[in-house]
Scaffold this active site. Structure first.
Site, PDB file in Angstrom:
ATOM      1  N   HIS A  50     -15.258  16.482   1.826  1.00 35.58           N
ATOM      2  CA  HIS A  50     -14.758  17.429   2.667  1.00 35.58           C
ATOM      3  C   HIS A  50     -15.483  18.593   3.257  1.00 35.58           C
ATOM      4  O   HIS A  50     -16.623  18.896   2.427  1.00 35.58           O
ATOM      5  CB  HIS A  50     -13.358  17.933   2.016  1.00 35.58           C
ATOM      6  CG  HIS A  50     -13.684  18.937   0.759  1.00 35.58           C
ATOM      7  ND1 HIS A  50     -14.234  20.210   1.042  1.00 35.58           N
ATOM      8  CD2 HIS A  50     -13.894  18.474  -0.644  1.00 35.58           C
ATOM      9  CE1 HIS A  50     -14.401  20.616  -0.355  1.00 35.58           C
ATOM     10  NE2 HIS A  50     -14.070  19.636  -1.218  1.00 35.58           N
ATOM     11  N   GLU A  55      -9.529  15.685  -6.123  1.00 37.01           N
ATOM     12  CA  GLU A  55     -10.232  16.107  -7.155  1.00 37.01           C
ATOM     13  C   GLU A  55     -10.041  16.029  -8.568  1.00 37.01           C
ATOM     14  O   GLU A  55      -8.810  16.197  -8.764  1.00 37.01           O
ATOM     15  CB  GLU A  55     -10.701  17.318  -6.572  1.00 37.01           C
ATOM     16  CG  GLU A  55     -12.078  17.844  -7.210  1.00 37.01           C
ATOM     17  CD  GLU A  55     -13.171  17.140  -7.364  1.00 37.01           C
ATOM     18  OE1 GLU A  55     -13.206  16.315  -7.502  1.00 37.01           O
ATOM     19  OE2 GLU A  55     -14.427  17.805  -6.693  1.00 37.01           O
TER      20      GLU A  55
END
Length: 202
Positions: free
Chosen positions: A8, A81
């Site tokens: 990201h 994550e």
């Protein structure tokens, strides 16, 4: 099949060196700019599907990269994550210097890292992403030409542990992926092949 694995764009917590993990932070304007530049760099490359972590920073990156293109975007919780537990929101640089914390091993000796509080072990992260690759991606290797996976620093490295058949001690092989960095892998009948480690379009 080619697989593009993308981290990201940046967030306010990235800039402050704070551990985000499962905390759902949005991109900042710099992160959106990185995503737009990456989108431009990938504009002429065909993708059959985009898979993304459901966390905002990854999902928005995926949406920016896929904007204006008819590419199905699918989220999967297994691409989130790692959950840092009690470490989330703390300064990662400071934690690395603290001899009383297991986080000091996270990057240097990952096999010695232990989660804090109700956090997730690296082995648990690797197991869920391995399951995703085996159940979702690998069965499609003959049907699809190219896919994208948009995720996170540690999560993407856990995928690479599966791809390269690395143990936890080699978790950070190749180094931490840059924000909007692109790893390119090919999957064929002989298995996985690493094509490019951390390609940048900015």
């Amino acid at each position: 099949m080619e697989i593009y694995i993308i981290r990201h764009g940046t967030t306010p917590w990235n800039e402050k060196k704070k551990l985000q993990g499962s905390v759902d932070k949005e991109l900042n304007e710099a992160g959106r700019m990185l995503a737009r530049k990456t989108a431009e760099g990938l504009r002429e490359i065909h993708f059959d599907k985009i898979y993304s972590s459901p966390l905002k920073r990854a999902l928005e990156t995926a949406q920016i990269i896929g904007e204006g293109r008819e590419i199905p975007l699918i989220t999967d919780k297994r691409l989130q994550e790692i959950d840092f537990g009690d470490y989330e929101g703390q300064n990662g640089m400071e934690l690395q210097k603290d001899e009383s914390q297991f986080f000091r091993f996270f990057f240097s000796e990952p096999e010695k890292y232990r989660a804090s509080g109700d956090g997730e072990e690296l082995e648990e992260l690797c197991e869920r992403t391995k399951q995703f690759m085996e159940e979702v991606i690998e069965p499609q290797k003959e049907q699809l030409e190219r896919i994208m996976i948009v995720g996170h620093g540690a999560m993407n490295k856990s995928i690479m542990c599966h791809v390269l058949q690395h143990g936890i001690e080699q978790f950070w092989s190749g180094g931490l992926q840059s924000n909007c960095g692109v790893i390119v892998v090919r999957l064929d009948q002989e298995g996985y092949h690493l094509i490019e480690e951390n390609k940048l379009f900015y």
